[in-house]
Scaffold this motif. Structure first.
Motif, PDB file in Angstrom:
ATOM      1  N   LEU A 177       0.861  -1.519   0.214  1.00 41.15           N
ATOM      2  CA  LEU A 177      -0.017   0.297  -0.108  1.00 41.15           C
ATOM      3  C   LEU A 177       1.199   1.099  -0.218  1.00 41.15           C
ATOM      4  CD1 LEU A 177      -3.265   0.389   2.352  1.00 41.15           C
ATOM      5  CD2 LEU A 177      -1.032   2.405   2.299  1.00 41.15           C
ATOM      6  N   VAL A 178       1.924   1.257   0.612  1.00 39.00           N
ATOM      7  CA  VAL A 178       2.891   2.630   1.206  1.00 39.00           C
ATOM      8  C   VAL A 178       3.397   2.584  -0.787  1.00 39.00           C
ATOM      9  CG1 VAL A 178       4.838   3.522   1.745  1.00 39.00           C
ATOM     10  CG2 VAL A 178       3.096   2.351   3.405  1.00 39.00           C
ATOM     11  N   VAL A 179       4.005   1.667  -1.160  1.00 39.42           N
ATOM     12  CA  VAL A 179       4.703   1.737  -2.688  1.00 39.42           C
ATOM     13  C   VAL A 179       3.478   2.804  -3.197  1.00 39.42           C
ATOM     14  CG1 VAL A 179       5.542   0.915  -4.257  1.00 39.42           C
ATOM     15  CG2 VAL A 179       6.877   0.160  -2.110  1.00 39.42           C
ATOM     16  N   ASP A 180       2.182   1.555  -3.794  1.00 45.82           N
ATOM     17  CA  ASP A 180       1.193   2.252  -3.822  1.00 45.82           C
ATOM     18  C   ASP A 180       1.032   4.099  -4.530  1.00 45.82           C
ATOM     19  OD1 ASP A 180       0.980   0.012  -5.284  1.00 45.82           O
ATOM     20  OD2 ASP A 180      -0.753  -0.762  -4.148  1.00 45.82           O
ATOM     21  N   LEU A 181       1.073   4.207  -2.774  1.00 41.16           N
ATOM     22  CA  LEU A 181       0.519   5.381  -2.550  1.00 41.16           C
ATOM     23  C   LEU A 181       1.440   6.376  -3.187  1.00 41.16           C
ATOM     24  CD1 LEU A 181      -0.840   7.825  -1.104  1.00 41.16           C
ATOM     25  CD2 LEU A 181       0.335   7.270   1.025  1.00 41.16           C
ATOM     26  N   LEU A 182       3.245   5.843  -3.037  1.00 40.31           N
ATOM     27  CA  LEU A 182       4.188   6.561  -3.519  1.00 40.31           C
ATOM     28  C   LEU A 182       4.210   7.186  -4.864  1.00 40.31           C
ATOM     29  CD1 LEU A 182       6.627   5.765  -0.736  1.00 40.31           C
ATOM     30  CD2 LEU A 182       5.798   7.734  -1.133  1.00 40.31           C
ATOM     31  N   LEU A 183       3.681   5.886  -5.221  1.00 40.70           N
ATOM     32  CA  LEU A 183       3.723   5.682  -6.846  1.00 40.70           C
ATOM     33  C   LEU A 183       2.574   7.024  -7.183  1.00 40.70           C
ATOM     34  CD1 LEU A 183       4.055   2.202  -8.159  1.00 40.70           C
ATOM     35  CD2 LEU A 183       5.627   4.448  -8.754  1.00 40.70           C
ATOM     36  N   LYS A 184       1.472   6.758  -6.929  1.00 43.24           N
ATOM     37  CA  LYS A 184       0.126   7.730  -7.340  1.00 43.24           C
ATOM     38  C   LYS A 184       0.856   9.300  -6.428  1.00 43.24           C
ATOM     39  CE  LYS A 184      -3.714   5.020  -7.134  1.00 43.24           C
ATOM     40  NZ  LYS A 184      -4.258   5.441  -8.113  1.00 43.24           N
ATOM     41  N   MET A 185       1.612   9.354  -5.610  1.00 41.80           N
ATOM     42  CA  MET A 185       2.541  10.740  -5.330  1.00 41.80           C
ATOM     43  C   MET A 185       3.392  10.951  -6.115  1.00 41.80           C
ATOM     44  SD  MET A 185       2.412  10.566  -1.628  1.00 41.80           S
ATOM     45  CE  MET A 185       2.525  12.187  -0.709  1.00 41.80           C
ATOM     46  N   GLY A 186       3.878  10.644  -7.732  1.00 41.28           N
ATOM     47  CA  GLY A 186       4.239  10.443  -8.289  1.00 41.28           C
ATOM     48  C   GLY A 186       6.043  10.157  -8.101  1.00 41.28           C
ATOM     49  N   TYR A 187       5.641   9.006  -7.157  1.00 44.21           N
ATOM     50  CA  TYR A 187       7.169   8.809  -6.980  1.00 44.21           C
ATOM     51  C   TYR A 187       8.142   6.977  -7.748  1.00 44.21           C
ATOM     52  CZ  TYR A 187       7.765  12.455  -2.816  1.00 44.21           C
ATOM     53  OH  TYR A 187       8.056  13.273  -3.020  1.00 44.21           O
ATOM     54  N   GLY A 188       8.949   6.932  -8.192  1.00 41.77           N
ATOM     55  CA  GLY A 188       9.233   5.825  -8.526  1.00 41.77           C
ATOM     56  C   GLY A 188       8.744   6.393  -9.902  1.00 41.77           C
ATOM     57  N   ARG A 189       9.673   5.127 -10.867  1.00 46.94           N
ATOM     58  CA  ARG A 189      10.000   5.226 -12.982  1.00 46.94           C
ATOM     59  C   ARG A 189       9.214   4.057 -13.148  1.00 46.94           C
ATOM     60  NH1 ARG A 189      16.416   3.957 -13.661  1.00 46.94           N
ATOM     61  NH2 ARG A 189      16.305   3.414 -11.550  1.00 46.94           N
ATOM     62  N   SER A 190       8.480   2.666 -11.960  1.00 42.86           N
ATOM     63  CA  SER A 190       7.438   1.629 -12.162  1.00 42.86           C
ATOM     64  C   SER A 190       6.900   1.088 -10.855  1.00 42.86           C
ATOM     65  CB  SER A 190       8.802   0.706 -13.771  1.00 42.86           C
ATOM     66  OG  SER A 190       9.478   0.175 -13.185  1.00 42.86           O
ATOM     67  N   ARG A 191       6.409  -0.273 -11.311  1.00 37.75           N
ATOM     68  CA  ARG A 191       5.509  -0.343 -10.307  1.00 37.75           C
ATOM     69  C   ARG A 191       6.274  -1.374  -9.598  1.00 37.75           C
ATOM     70  NH1 ARG A 191       4.736  -2.236  -5.934  1.00 37.75           N
ATOM     71  NH2 ARG A 191       3.015  -2.867  -5.093  1.00 37.75           N
ATOM     72  N   SER A 192       7.804  -2.266 -10.109  1.00 38.91           N
ATOM     73  CA  SER A 192       8.639  -3.338 -10.366  1.00 38.91           C
ATOM     74  C   SER A 192       9.314  -2.230  -9.451  1.00 38.91           C
ATOM     75  CB  SER A 192       9.082  -3.874 -11.479  1.00 38.91           C
ATOM     76  OG  SER A 192       9.492  -3.351 -12.662  1.00 38.91           O
ATOM     77  N   GLU A 193       9.851  -1.369 -10.703  1.00 40.77           N
ATOM     78  CA  GLU A 193      11.075  -0.818  -9.665  1.00 40.77           C
ATOM     79  C   GLU A 193      10.978  -0.001  -8.413  1.00 40.77           C
ATOM     80  OE1 GLU A 193      13.368   2.877  -8.222  1.00 40.77           O
ATOM     81  OE2 GLU A 193      11.261   2.909  -9.550  1.00 40.77           O
ATOM     82  N   ALA A 194       9.348   0.405  -8.526  1.00 42.24           N
ATOM     83  CA  ALA A 194       9.739   0.583  -6.576  1.00 42.24           C
ATOM     84  C   ALA A 194       9.127  -0.235  -5.916  1.00 42.24           C
ATOM     85  CB  ALA A 194       7.995   1.534  -7.035  1.00 42.24           C
ATOM     86  N   GLY A 195       8.684  -1.259  -5.797  1.00 47.82           N
ATOM     87  CA  GLY A 195       8.343  -2.335  -5.300  1.00 47.82           C
ATOM     88  C   GLY A 195       9.961  -2.921  -4.758  1.00 47.82           C
ATOM     89  N   ARG A 196      11.206  -2.924  -5.168  1.00 45.64           N
ATOM     90  CA  ARG A 196      11.996  -3.794  -4.833  1.00 45.64           C
ATOM     91  C   ARG A 196      12.558  -3.855  -3.316  1.00 45.64           C
ATOM     92  NH1 ARG A 196      17.027  -0.504  -5.563  1.00 45.64           N
ATOM     93  NH2 ARG A 196      16.717   1.055  -6.369  1.00 45.64           N
ATOM     94  N   ALA A 197      12.751  -4.355  -2.926  1.00 45.19           N
ATOM     95  CA  ALA A 197      12.361  -4.172  -1.082  1.00 45.19           C
ATOM     96  C   ALA A 197      13.737  -4.478  -0.731  1.00 45.19           C
ATOM     97  CB  ALA A 197      11.987  -5.945  -0.607  1.00 45.19           C
TER      98      ALA A 197
END
Length: 312
Positions: A177-197
């Motif tokens: 959920l936190v990653v999804d929110l940050l993506l919606k706020m304009g952070y990250g290049r892609s869902r897969s990149e943003a989700g790396r733990a």
């Protein structure tokens, strides 16, 4: 003193109009602000939407109600003056003007009867006489204030329910959920990149990493805690240590719980830069960016386009 409600402003507005051939709302606002000894802070106070000052809104509606009763009228755009009916009314030395007082005027009663009411629900002059005076005087808020107050109540209930829903999620889902929110706020290049733990069980205080922008010029490290109470200083310090270990300059600590004032002051005095987001702020961001919520209804508030009617 508190800003007077719009009904309390109606008699001063009408009295002020008696002494002037033509007035503008600006002149009336200046007169009323002085009369009621309002501070600059009170004058500048805005409605919850932030789009209009509360005092300006109440003065405008006091004028509108007096016009609808036939006590004022606007001879041209931006100006208004008192009518003979208004002068006759003041000659009776009224002590105050309220909605219940204005109901004695046929024009005002017609204004208050919405065209969308069915014949069975439209109030006649006789039925209005049976309406308790107190029920008519209870309307201390302008229509915009009532609408915005209702909206804030709905938003508050939504935020409270949403936070309880988030707290019931599993720790893993909360991280997603936190990653999804940050993506919606304009952070990250892609869902897969943003989700790396980072490390998962041996993360030493880091749950994930996300690019600050689309180019990936800098990374923001994330700690997501599904927490019931106040997050303690040790948890924050553990996150700080983990950031130092990654040579990271920026981090976001997000929780469903709260942070004390001491912890908020602590992160202001350290390097790296850390942003703390508690449960209240979290669900506010979720609502703002449409995460975990769906649109139920839309109400449009329109006003007259005066430029359209400009014949000059």
């Amino acid at each position: 003193m508190p800003i007077p409600d719009f009904q309390s402003l109606m008699l001063p507005v009408l009295n002020f109009a008696r002494d002037h051939q033509q007035l503008t709302l600006r002149e009336v606002r200046e007169f009323l602000a002085h009369k009621f000894s309002l501070t600059n802070e009170e004058i500048e106070e805005v409605l919850p939407s932030g789009r209009q000052r509360r005092f300006d809104n109440r003065v405008a509606w006091a004028k509108v109600y007096l016009e609808r009763a036939g006590l004022l009228f606007s001879p041209k755009r931006g100006c208004f003056c008192i009518t003979q009916e208004g002068l006759d009314f003041l000659s009776r030395n009224p002590q105050s003007i309220s909605i219940s007082v204005l109901h004695q005027f046929e024009k005002f009663r017609a204004f208050r009867e919405t065209p969308k009411e069915s014949p069975k629900t439209v109030k006649s002059e006789k039925s209005l006489a049976a309406v308790p005076v107190s029920s008519l005087q209870d309307e201390v808020e302008t229509p915009e204030e009532s609408l915005e107050q209702a909206f804030q109540s709905i938003q508050g209930e939504l935020a409270s329910s949403l936070l309880e829903q988030v707290k019931s999620c599993s720790p893993h889902f909360f991280e997603v959920l936190v990653v999804d929110l940050l993506l919606k706020m304009g952070y990250g290049r892609s869902r897969s990149e943003a989700g790396r733990a980072i490390g998962r069980s041996g993360d030493e205080g880091i749950d994930g990493v996300i690019s600050e922008d689309r180019l990936g010029l800098e990374s923001i490290y994330i700690q997501a805690k599904r927490w019931a109470g106040t997050v303690g200083r040790p948890e924050i310090q553990k996150f700080v240590g983990a950031l130092h270990g990654q040579r990271a300059r920026k981090g976001v600590f997000i929780t469903t719980g709260t942070f004390s004032a001491d912890e908020k002051n602590y992160v202001l005095s350290i390097d790296p830069k850390i942003v703390l987001i508690d449960g209240v702020q979290l669900v506010d961001y979720m609502i703002e960016h449409d995460l975990g919520v769906v649109l139920k209804a839309v109400y449009e508030v329109k006003k007259i386009d005066l430029e359209y009617f400009n014949e000059e």
